[in-house]
Structure formats: C-alpha cells, structure tokens
Design a protein around this motif. Structure first.
Motif, short mmCIF file in Angstrom:
data_model
loop_
_atom_site.label_atom_id
_atom_site.label_comp_id
_atom_site.label_asym_id
_atom_site.label_seq_id
_atom_site.Cartn_x
_atom_site.Cartn_y
_atom_site.Cartn_z
N ALA A 205 7.17 -2.73 2.70
CA ALA A 205 5.98 -3.89 3.02
C ALA A 205 5.16 -3.59 3.73
O ALA A 205 5.34 -3.30 4.62
CB ALA A 205 5.98 -5.41 3.57
N SER A 206 4.06 -3.25 2.04
CA SER A 206 2.26 -2.93 3.60
C SER A 206 1.83 -4.05 4.57
O SER A 206 2.20 -4.96 4.36
CB SER A 206 0.88 -2.92 2.93
OG SER A 206 0.11 -2.38 3.39
N ASN A 207 1.19 -3.16 5.82
CA ASN A 207 0.79 -3.95 7.13
C ASN A 207 -0.74 -4.03 6.93
O ASN A 207 -1.37 -5.21 7.23
CB ASN A 207 1.47 -3.52 8.14
CG ASN A 207 2.62 -3.17 8.69
OD1 ASN A 207 3.48 -4.14 8.47
ND2 ASN A 207 2.64 -1.84 8.91
N LYS A 209 -1.62 -5.02 3.12
CA LYS A 209 -2.08 -5.88 1.88
C LYS A 209 -1.17 -6.89 1.49
O LYS A 209 0.17 -5.59 1.94
CB LYS A 209 -2.74 -4.78 1.47
CG LYS A 209 -3.29 -6.01 -0.08
CD LYS A 209 -3.20 -4.74 -1.31
CE LYS A 209 -3.88 -5.81 -2.39
NZ LYS A 209 -4.36 -5.09 -3.38
N LYS A 210 -1.26 -7.96 1.19
CA LYS A 210 -0.13 -8.28 0.75
C LYS A 210 1.09 -8.13 -0.15
O LYS A 210 -0.18 -8.41 -0.90
CB LYS A 210 -0.44 -10.20 1.26
CG LYS A 210 1.20 -11.02 1.59
CD LYS A 210 1.07 -12.71 1.65
CE LYS A 210 1.41 -13.39 0.78
NZ LYS A 210 1.44 -14.89 0.72
N GLY A 211 2.00 -8.26 -0.55
CA GLY A 211 2.54 -7.93 -1.59
C GLY A 211 3.09 -6.50 -1.65
O GLY A 211 3.18 -6.38 -3.20
#
Length: 349
Positions: A205-207, A209-211
């Motif tokens: 998971a990216s820190n 951008k959510k999703g």
C-alpha cells in the motif's frame, strides 16, 4: 547412368563455385558480414506497437537507417480489477513498445525521460553489442533526452529493460519490452503474430495515496510476488482482450519475460508448438509442449490452429496462472475438425 549422374553433379558444383552462383537455399542471402552491411537511404522512424500487437514483418529488404523514439514515464495504471499501481514504463505501456528491425540495420535510439518522472531512467537492449547495451549512454534525468546508435549484428528476439539503479525496482515496476532483429530475408510468413510478455510484481500500500499500490522491495528480494502477469495487467488477454485466430491459420507468439526474478514455463493448453526458436535465437526445436523463458529472456513459438475453441495461455507453474494472474486466452474460430478432435462421447448400452 549413376557414373554420368555423379559426374554431372560434380561439374555443376564446380561451375557454381567458379561463377559464384547460389543454390536455392542461398538465394537472396548476402555473404557480407552484418558488421559490414551498409544501410542505405535517409533515416526512417521505426514503427512501434503496444502489446499484443506487433509491427509489420520486415520482409526481404536491404538494411536501413532507423530511428527509434522511446519515452520513459512514471504513471498510475490498473494492475488488477480496479486496483491502481504506479507503473514505470517505456512509451506509456507495460510491456514497452515492440521494436522490429533486421540484421544490418543502423539504429539511432532516442530516449526521453518525462519531466514528471521522479528518478533517472535508461535502456539496456540485449540486442546491442556494446557497453551496458546502451544503458550508460542513455542515462536520462527527468526532463532530459539522450541518444546513441548501434548496428544490429545478431538476429533474434531480445529483451530490453531499464538498468538504472536499483535495477530490480525499475524492472519490477514494468520497465521492459522486446526488440526483434529479423534475419536476412525475414522470418517465414505466418497468418497471425502477437506480443506477450510476463512479469512478476511485488506490491504494498502506498503511503502517499489511499488505495494505490506501489513496489515492495522486501517482497522482491524474497522473490514472493503478489502478481505474475501477462502484459502488465490481470486479464490483459481475457474476455474482450483475447487474441484471435482462425482454423487453418498459423500463429506466431513473441513471448518475453521481464522478470525481474521468476522463470516462466510458457504453455498453451490444448496446443503443441510446431516450432520453438529456443531462447529467441536461430535454433529451432519441434513439437514442444512447454518452453522455458528465463527472466531477461525471450522465445518465439509457432503453431497451426487445427480445431476451434478457446485455448488457455499460462505459466505452467500453475499457482501463478490461477492465483496470481499469468493466464490469457487465444480464441480460434472456424469449422470443427472431428478427425483431429471430437468432443462427442459415445452412448453406452
């Protein structure tokens, strides 16, 4: 009579040697080394295509001067279902554009790194004879363009990829493609050609951008991918995206493996490869069920479609196909051929 025949054959061989005439197998083939072949005419911009399409065959032409234009980008795309991932690309696609040239061509490759990129990028072409396959010569910081020239001296199907450090990260984000160097006189004619390239993807998971998913270095080092995909996306060769052919046609697949880690066991369920150009080279094997495509390697497979139906393309390390995405389909249409395959079962009394 046999003595006269042998004398005639010997006389013909001597005559051919003296006059420089060529046998049928030699006609159209030059005795000049690819290194010494002269590319004529003004430089032309090479046709490039995105997978699964390939450019038109080279055919029986003389060497040319070609220009290949590539751009590197860092952009969001869909990796599976509706899940976004930050891909790094050549010409906005994973895999990068298919490059098709012939032995003896003189190629100028221009590489531009988009200004929106965060990191430098370059290109290492396995078809290039020279330091780094062109990597050092094309090292491009964001917003800059570099260029180098090379002569294609070895026919075959070759991988290209970004070789900027950390190399596994650049490849793992999708920076790879194929370059075909056709032999003099071109490849034998077939009815359909397609471009398929496998890659293994390691995500977290990216820190930012959510999703959004991004590259996970720890999973890459452990060689434990979340996805193993054809053409950079789950379902890229399924449903409306299936590749197609007709009964009686011969299909040629240019299959590459970007890696960065896994070896592919490429197989088409319900077909046998009539010809396999081993490791993308000039050695051809016949009647092959599954062929190995190493990371950073490629293969050409050919087969004739005898029976209609949907044929499943897989990495035969089957957990990758059915659990991680390395699966596609070839749809063959046309008349049934019960002499080859009959799905009807006989009733028992």
């Amino acid at each position: 009579m046999r003595v006269k025949y042998l004398v005639l054959c010997a006389s013909l061989s001597i005559a051919l040697a003296i006059t420089g005439c060529k046998t049928n197998t030699e006609q159209g083939k030059s005795s000049v080394s690819p290194v010494d072949m002269v590319a004529s005419g003004e430089p032309e911009v090479a046709e490039l295509t995105g997978a699964p399409k390939v450019p038109a065959p080279v055919g029986n032409r003389q060497p040319k001067k070609l220009i290949v234009n590539l751009v590197t980008t860092e952009t969001e795309g869909i990796i599976a279902d509706s899940i976004p991932y930050t891909f790094w690309t050549f010409n906005h696609t994973v895999p990068g554009s298919f490059i098709r040239i012939r032995v003896g061509d003189e190629v100028t490759l221009n590489l531009k790194n988009e200004a929106s990129s965060v990191l430098p990028h370059n290109i290492d072409l396995h078809a290039v004879t020279g330091p780094g396959g062109g990597a050092a010569a094309t090292s491009s910081v964001p917003g800059k363009e570099t260029s180098f020239s090379f002569k294609a001296i070895n026919p075959g199907l070759y991988v290209y990829h970004c070789a900027a450090p950390p190399v596994p990260m650049h490849i793992g984000n999708g920076m790879y493609g194929l370059i075909l160097v056709e032999p003099e006189g071109g490849l034998p004619k077939v009815d359909r050609e397609y471009y398929i390239m496998q890659g293994d993807f390691y995500t977290k998971a990216s820190n930012i951008k959510k999703g959004l998913l991004e590259f996970d270095n720890d999973k890459a080092v452990a060689e434990k991918p979340d996805y193993v995909l054809f053409n950079g996306k789950k379902g890229s060769l399924l449903g409306a995206n299936m590749i197609e052919a007709k009964v009686g046609e011969t299909v040629r697949l240019f299959v590459g493996n970007g890696g960065p880690n896994l070896t592919s066991s490429f197989h088409v369920i319900g077909e046998i490869f009539d010809n396999v150009y081993l490791e993308g080279g000039s050695t051809i094997s016949h009647n092959i069920q599954t062929t190995v495509v190493p990371a950073g390697g490629a293969v050409i497979v050919e087969f004739k479609c005898e029976v209609p139906g949907e044929y499943v393309l897989v990495d035969h390390a089957l957990s990758r196909a059915f659990n991680k995405g390395a699966i596609g389909k070839l749809k063959v249409t046309g008349e049934a051929n019960p002499k080859v395959f009959n799905a009807k079962t006989l009733s028992k009394h």
